[in-house]
Design an enzyme around this catalytic site. Sequence first.
Site, short mmCIF file in Angstrom:
data_model
loop_
_atom_site.label_atom_id
_atom_site.label_comp_id
_atom_site.label_asym_id
_atom_site.label_seq_id
_atom_site.Cartn_x
_atom_site.Cartn_y
_atom_site.Cartn_z
N ARG A 50 -32.64 -34.52 40.87
CA ARG A 50 -33.86 -35.29 40.59
C ARG A 50 -35.10 -34.39 40.58
O ARG A 50 -36.08 -34.70 39.90
CB ARG A 50 -34.03 -36.40 41.64
CG ARG A 50 -35.17 -37.39 41.35
CD ARG A 50 -35.16 -38.54 42.34
NE ARG A 50 -36.16 -39.56 42.05
CZ ARG A 50 -37.25 -39.78 42.78
NH1 ARG A 50 -37.47 -39.04 43.87
NH2 ARG A 50 -38.11 -40.72 42.46
N ILE A 76 -41.68 -41.73 37.90
CA ILE A 76 -40.22 -41.71 38.01
C ILE A 76 -39.88 -42.73 39.08
O ILE A 76 -40.47 -42.73 40.17
CB ILE A 76 -39.70 -40.30 38.37
CG1 ILE A 76 -38.16 -40.28 38.46
CG2 ILE A 76 -40.32 -39.77 39.65
CD1 ILE A 76 -37.59 -38.88 38.65
N SER A 77 -38.97 -43.63 38.78
CA SER A 77 -38.71 -44.76 39.67
C SER A 77 -38.11 -44.31 41.01
O SER A 77 -37.48 -43.26 41.12
CB SER A 77 -37.74 -45.75 39.01
OG SER A 77 -38.35 -46.40 37.92
N GLN A 78 -38.33 -45.12 42.00
CA GLN A 78 -37.72 -44.95 43.32
C GLN A 78 -36.20 -44.86 43.17
O GLN A 78 -35.60 -45.65 42.44
CB GLN A 78 -38.10 -46.14 44.18
CG GLN A 78 -37.49 -46.19 45.55
CD GLN A 78 -37.80 -47.52 46.25
OE1 GLN A 78 -38.50 -48.36 45.70
NE2 GLN A 78 -37.28 -47.68 47.44
#
Length: 227
Positions: A50, A76-78
């Site tokens: 990530r 950027i999503s959790q």
Amino acid sequence: MPVKQVARSRPEVRGLGMTSQRARDRLIERLQGEGIRDRRVLDTLRQLPRHLFIDEALASRAYEDTALPIGRGQTISQPYVVARMTEVLIEHALPARVLEIGTGSGYQCAVLATLVEQVYTVERIDELLRNARRRFRKLGLDNIRSRHDDGRLGWPEEAPFDAIMVTAAGTDLENTLLDQLAPGGVLVAPVGPPGRQELLRVRSTDQGWQREILAAVSFVPLLGGVV
């Protein structure tokens, strides 16, 4: 179908310190504690770097369970949200062809690409899409096709899709996207205004659309046009 292995020979992909495999393992333990159960999803997030999908200055926070800025007003999503959306998308069957609306950093797309045969992803912001494409090449993810376009239009030339994932929140479900879903297919999307968004799963059945509310969420808005 086994999880597709991403290219991990380069040191920057393997990570070090706060981006090391140990940091990823701690994130997976946290996700399991928060209720993520699908082993395929957990294994994918465990191996996927990530930290390569965010600015280098934020790399030390890559394996925190939080959303992070990626520029142009996007995030950027959790990791929990990525895991949960992926889990509910593949819960009943592993789709072969998936359409993603909102490439963003490319992280959610990369997660999908390790699990399914082919991902089609659409992004309205050219700068973000070009960055995501570079990341896909670095990781050897060659089963992704990408397009710079208004995501609300989908990708009609390649429809129908076994599954569709929308990573930005519209005020309602887009009929244009529902029309591109194959019979028996599933669409996962956040819907609603800021502060009152819900994650929905919609399945195409012989009796019509089956709609489920899964959770309260917070996403950037689904916008039209291209930039």
